[in-house]
Design an enzyme around this catalytic site. Sequence first.
Site, short mmCIF file in Angstrom:
data_model
loop_
_atom_site.label_atom_id
_atom_site.label_comp_id
_atom_site.label_asym_id
_atom_site.label_seq_id
_atom_site.Cartn_x
_atom_site.Cartn_y
_atom_site.Cartn_z
N GLY A 13 -48.50 15.05 54.13
CA GLY A 13 -48.50 15.72 55.43
C GLY A 13 -48.23 14.82 56.63
O GLY A 13 -47.25 14.06 56.66
N VAL A 60 -61.80 6.88 52.60
CA VAL A 60 -62.40 6.47 53.89
C VAL A 60 -63.91 6.70 53.92
O VAL A 60 -64.60 6.18 54.79
CB VAL A 60 -61.74 7.17 55.12
CG1 VAL A 60 -60.31 6.72 55.32
CG2 VAL A 60 -61.85 8.69 55.05
N TYR A 152 -65.59 22.63 60.48
CA TYR A 152 -64.34 21.89 60.67
C TYR A 152 -64.09 21.70 62.17
O TYR A 152 -63.78 20.59 62.62
CB TYR A 152 -63.16 22.61 60.01
CG TYR A 152 -61.84 21.91 60.30
CD1 TYR A 152 -61.58 20.65 59.75
CD2 TYR A 152 -60.90 22.48 61.16
CE1 TYR A 152 -60.39 19.99 60.04
CE2 TYR A 152 -59.71 21.81 61.44
CZ TYR A 152 -59.47 20.57 60.88
OH TYR A 152 -58.30 19.90 61.18
P1 NDP Z 1 -52.79 16.97 54.11
O1 NDP Z 1 -53.78 17.62 53.22
O2 NDP Z 1 -51.34 17.18 53.84
O3 NDP Z 1 -53.08 15.42 54.22
C1 NDP Z 1 -54.39 14.94 54.35
C2 NDP Z 1 -54.40 13.47 54.03
O4 NDP Z 1 -55.73 12.95 54.23
C3 NDP Z 1 -54.05 13.21 52.57
O5 NDP Z 1 -53.32 12.02 52.46
C4 NDP Z 1 -55.42 13.06 51.94
O6 NDP Z 1 -55.43 12.31 50.75
C5 NDP Z 1 -56.13 12.29 53.04
N1 NDP Z 1 -57.56 12.29 52.82
C6 NDP Z 1 -58.40 13.35 52.77
N2 NDP Z 1 -59.65 12.92 52.51
C7 NDP Z 1 -59.58 11.57 52.38
C8 NDP Z 1 -60.52 10.56 52.11
N3 NDP Z 1 -61.81 10.85 51.92
N4 NDP Z 1 -60.11 9.27 52.06
C9 NDP Z 1 -58.81 8.97 52.26
N5 NDP Z 1 -57.86 9.88 52.51
C10 NDP Z 1 -58.25 11.17 52.57
O7 NDP Z 1 -53.15 17.55 55.56
P2 NDP Z 1 -52.61 17.15 57.02
O8 NDP Z 1 -51.53 16.16 56.95
O9 NDP Z 1 -52.35 18.43 57.72
O10 NDP Z 1 -53.92 16.51 57.65
C11 NDP Z 1 -53.94 15.25 58.28
C12 NDP Z 1 -54.88 15.30 59.47
O11 NDP Z 1 -54.36 16.25 60.41
C13 NDP Z 1 -56.29 15.76 59.14
O12 NDP Z 1 -57.19 14.97 59.87
C14 NDP Z 1 -56.32 17.20 59.65
O13 NDP Z 1 -57.59 17.61 60.00
C15 NDP Z 1 -55.41 17.08 60.85
N6 NDP Z 1 -54.83 18.32 61.33
C16 NDP Z 1 -54.06 19.11 60.53
C17 NDP Z 1 -53.52 20.26 61.04
C18 NDP Z 1 -52.73 21.20 60.19
O14 NDP Z 1 -52.56 22.38 60.60
N7 NDP Z 1 -52.20 20.80 59.06
C19 NDP Z 1 -53.71 20.63 62.45
C20 NDP Z 1 -54.54 19.75 63.18
C21 NDP Z 1 -55.05 18.62 62.66
P3 NDP Z 1 -55.52 13.00 49.29
O15 NDP Z 1 -54.12 13.45 49.01
O16 NDP Z 1 -56.03 11.93 48.43
O17 NDP Z 1 -56.45 14.18 49.44
C1 8X3 Z 2 -55.93 22.26 61.84
C2 8X3 Z 2 -55.40 23.42 62.60
O1 8X3 Z 2 -55.98 25.68 63.53
O2 8X3 Z 2 -56.26 25.36 61.14
O3 8X3 Z 2 -56.81 21.49 62.57
O4 8X3 Z 2 -57.78 24.35 62.67
S1 8X3 Z 2 -56.41 24.76 62.47
#
Ligand code: NDP
Ligand code: 8X3
Length: 251
Positions: A13, A60, A152
């Site tokens: 992501g 993490v 969340y």
């Molecule tokens: P993805 O699920 O595609 O990616 C999440 C990443 O975080 C993966 O690489 C995952 O690794 C890693 N991760 C999760 N838990 C851990 C952990 N305990 N230790 C190390 N790595 C970890 O989601 P996104 O790319 O969307 O999410 C990335 C960030 O963006 C998050 O903080 C999310 O809250 C934030 N976000 C996302 C939005 C969305 O709509 N998608 C909107 C707003 C914010 P693994 O593959 O091993 O699980």
């Molecule tokens: C991720 C976006 O709107 O699903 O933070 O919370 S939302």
Amino acid sequence: MNKIVLITGATSGIGLSCARKFAENGDKLILTGRKEQKLEEIRKELTDKGTEVLTLVFDVRDREKATQCINSLPDGWKAIDVLVNNAGLALGLEPEYEGSWEDWETMIDTNIKGLLTMTRLIVPGMVERDCGHIINIGSVAGDAAYANGNVYCATKSAVKTLTDGLRLDVASSAVRVTNLKPGLVETNFSNTRFHGDTERAANVYKGIKPLTGDDIADVAVFASNAPAHVQIAEVLILATHQGSGSVIVRK
Ligand code: NDP
Ligand code: 8X3
């Protein structure tokens, strides 16, 4: 350009997009995540294109392992310029009075305590060198709760407060602090939130053109490349048909 950028959760992501975009920007990358093989594939993809990449495998939430990994960075990699605190997740979408204890703890341990661990490990060196940038991936969910988002949303609200607090605490140094707050981004996020229910996850992005990881990574690189006297403190990035965390107009 030519900065050392450490990205947590670089295996998917937004984190993976950040890896690719910072690589295109000419930076050196420390990519961290839990999936060793995936990190290795990304390392190979980017090194084949000429980027210097180092990978670190840790969760993490594992403070001891994270500390060990950061403390044993080889010479030439210790002076991290940019920390992208991206690793995070949502688990579940239920009323607060019905949520899962386990899901809550995982979100709090990852999104809040994991981000704090990385901050605590890396920012002292930045302050000492009077140079650095922390880019935290918050969310529109941190601005206001949406129905069933409760814990969340609270973790992302904590990210906002911690980012603001850190910015105050490093204000006497040249270290910059940014909170990027995306709305709906199509990644593995919803698959994770719905514990692998791919159909329910796909429905989240139906009827609207969501953001991509690249859209967010572009803003991260822009903030990193801003002149040293410019601190992009906070950016809210929404899909055009998203009005807020709760208002999404589907066509
Ligand atoms: P993805 O699920 O595609 O990616 C999440 C990443 O975080 C993966 O690489 C995952 O690794 C890693 N991760 C999760 N838990 C851990 C952990 N305990 N230790 C190390 N790595 C970890 O989601 P996104 O790319 O969307 O999410 C990335 C960030 O963006 C998050 O903080 C999310 O809250 C934030 N976000 C996302 C939005 C969305 O709509 N998608 C909107 C707003 C914010 P693994 O593959 O091993 O699980
Ligand atoms: C991720 C976006 O709107 O699903 O933070 O919370 S939302």
